[in-house]
Design an enzyme around this catalytic site. Structure first.
Site, short mmCIF file in Angstrom:
data_model
loop_
_atom_site.label_atom_id
_atom_site.label_comp_id
_atom_site.label_asym_id
_atom_site.label_seq_id
_atom_site.Cartn_x
_atom_site.Cartn_y
_atom_site.Cartn_z
N GLY A 104 -13.24 -13.64 95.92
CA GLY A 104 -11.84 -14.04 95.78
C GLY A 104 -11.32 -13.82 94.38
O GLY A 104 -12.04 -13.38 93.48
N ASP B 164 -22.15 -18.94 104.09
CA ASP B 164 -21.16 -19.28 105.11
C ASP B 164 -20.91 -20.79 105.03
O ASP B 164 -21.74 -21.59 105.46
CB ASP B 164 -21.70 -18.89 106.48
CG ASP B 164 -20.74 -19.23 107.60
OD1 ASP B 164 -19.65 -19.78 107.32
OD2 ASP B 164 -21.07 -18.94 108.77
N ALA C 75 -12.62 -21.26 99.62
CA ALA C 75 -11.76 -22.11 100.42
C ALA C 75 -11.22 -21.33 101.60
O ALA C 75 -11.17 -20.09 101.58
CB ALA C 75 -10.59 -22.66 99.60
N THR D 149 -8.07 -20.43 102.80
CA THR D 149 -6.76 -20.43 102.16
C THR D 149 -5.65 -19.84 103.02
O THR D 149 -4.51 -19.71 102.56
CB THR D 149 -6.80 -19.64 100.84
OG1 THR D 149 -7.27 -18.31 101.09
CG2 THR D 149 -7.71 -20.34 99.83
N THR E 86 -5.95 -28.26 95.37
CA THR E 86 -4.64 -27.63 95.47
C THR E 86 -3.48 -28.62 95.40
O THR E 86 -3.63 -29.82 95.69
CB THR E 86 -4.55 -26.88 96.82
OG1 THR E 86 -3.23 -26.36 97.02
CG2 THR E 86 -4.84 -27.82 97.99
N ASP E 87 -2.32 -28.11 95.04
CA ASP E 87 -1.08 -28.89 95.06
C ASP E 87 -0.69 -29.30 96.48
O ASP E 87 0.10 -30.24 96.67
CB ASP E 87 0.06 -28.06 94.46
CG ASP E 87 0.29 -26.75 95.20
OD1 ASP E 87 -0.63 -25.89 95.17
OD2 ASP E 87 1.35 -26.56 95.81
N TYR F 243 -3.82 -27.20 105.98
CA TYR F 243 -4.50 -26.78 104.76
C TYR F 243 -4.58 -27.94 103.77
O TYR F 243 -5.65 -28.25 103.22
CB TYR F 243 -3.76 -25.59 104.14
CG TYR F 243 -4.27 -25.18 102.78
CD1 TYR F 243 -5.55 -24.66 102.62
CD2 TYR F 243 -3.46 -25.30 101.65
CE1 TYR F 243 -6.02 -24.28 101.37
CE2 TYR F 243 -3.91 -24.92 100.40
CZ TYR F 243 -5.19 -24.41 100.26
OH TYR F 243 -5.65 -24.04 99.02
N LYS G 274 -7.99 -29.87 102.46
CA LYS G 274 -8.35 -29.86 101.04
C LYS G 274 -8.46 -31.30 100.50
O LYS G 274 -9.34 -31.59 99.69
CB LYS G 274 -7.33 -29.07 100.23
CG LYS G 274 -7.37 -27.57 100.48
CD LYS G 274 -8.68 -26.94 100.03
CE LYS G 274 -8.80 -26.85 98.54
NZ LYS G 274 -10.06 -26.17 98.12
N TRP H 111 -0.33 -21.96 92.81
CA TRP H 111 0.32 -20.67 92.61
C TRP H 111 -0.56 -19.69 91.84
O TRP H 111 -0.15 -19.06 90.86
CB TRP H 111 1.66 -20.85 91.88
CG TRP H 111 2.73 -21.51 92.71
CD1 TRP H 111 2.56 -22.39 93.74
CD2 TRP H 111 4.15 -21.36 92.54
NE1 TRP H 111 3.78 -22.80 94.22
CE2 TRP H 111 4.77 -22.18 93.51
CE3 TRP H 111 4.95 -20.63 91.66
CZ2 TRP H 111 6.16 -22.27 93.64
CZ3 TRP H 111 6.32 -20.74 91.78
CH2 TRP H 111 6.92 -21.54 92.76
#
Length: 294
Positions: free
Chosen positions: A14, A38, A70, A72, A110-111, A134, A138, A159
């Site tokens: 990523g 995995d 993640a 995503t 994450t936000d 999502y 998270k 972002w």
């Protein structure tokens, strides 16, 4: 004399995983992508991480896992929450358990754990209220790490873009070359974060014993529309070719947060290096891509 660090980076293919590998080149590093680890397979996660941990300890090294992996696909998670929860919600707990008492976990969140309806930056102690699958998964991952305890820290970001991979900046550069105008959402606000900056911050954090939850994003805030205009302007294109769009005009299966600005106060209070201003980092990223124009 402190022990040397043995690094394990998940999500190696990523954006963040790639930049972590570049930053840690020459270090004692194991980088695992989905093909080698995995995160839906608990037995494999525990076996792979457990054997790596034991080997690091046997060599006198301090094991540090940076979980940059993640699920995503924000929209896909709405109809595949079971898989998203396995990767985002359960796997971080397995990693924390395998490291408990033996090593350190730096887990990226994450936000999206917040509702996105604030008007001031979200602090680390603000109440999470995710509105998407999502975000829910998270948040479950954050709580799984906290439940284990041990030497672990959660870092929320937002972002994220990079000079490689598929992301907003590279998409805008492509669309600038293909279209006369581009329409971009103008009523969602956040802090663009260059993954190279985030990687540096995570490596610095890994070298401490700081725990809990921290926020790390590019400094400052803008809208997606403002971000796109800056990409155009810095790459020598007319920013007025970027047209504003409302969220209502561009509906998605998973609602996007209207407000994604995270407060870096806890990061700064911990004595960690602040991430640069988002415009400054965008300029550096475009320079790396060969797209920056005077």
């Amino acid at each position: 004399m402190s022990a040397p660090t043995a690094w394990l980076v998940t999500g190696a293919s990523g954006q963040l995983g790639t930049d972590l590998q570049r930053l840690l080149a020459g270090a004692d590093l194991t980088a695992l992508d989905r093909g080698r680890l995995d995160l839906t397979d608990e037995a494999q996660v525990r076996d792979v991480v457990g054997r790596w941990r034991d080997d690091a300890v046997a060599r006198g090294a301090r094991p540090v896992v940076v979980n940059a992996a993640a699920y995503t696909a924000v929209d896909a998670a709405e109809t595949d929450e079971v898989t998203a929860r396995r990767v985002n919600g359960e796997a971080p707990g397995w990693l924390a358990e395998e490291l408990a008492g033996a090593g350190r976990l730096v887990h990226v969140s994450t936000d999206y754990v917040f509702a996105g309806d604030a008007r001031t930056p979200y602090g680390v102690d603000d109440e999470p209220a995710p509105r998407t699958a999502y975000g829910r998964t998270k948040l479950a991952g954050e709580r799984a790490v906290a439940a284990v305890g041990g030497d672990a820290v959660v870092v929320r970001t937002a972002w994220v873009y990079a000079a490689h991979g598929s992301n907003f900046v590279r998409t805008m550069l492509r669309l600038e070359a293909e279209r006369d105008t581009v329409s971009v959402v103008a009523d969602q606000t956040g802090s663009p974060t260059w993954s190279a900056d985030l990687a540096s911050g995570l490596v610095e954090l890994a070298g401490t014993s700081i725990g809990g939850v921290l926020h790390a994003t590019g400094a400052g805030a803008t809208t997606w529309h403002g971000f796109a205009r800056e990409v155009f302007a810095l790459s020598g294109a007319d920013p007025d070719r970027v047209l504003p769009l409302t969220t209502a005009e561009f509906p998605r299966p998973a609602p996007r947060p209207a407000w994604s600005v995270l407060d870096p106060a806890a990061w700064q209070a911990a004595g960690l290096t602040s991430l640069p201003a988002w415009r400054e980092s965008l300029r550096a990223c475009l320079a790396e891509l060969g797209a920056l124009r005077p």
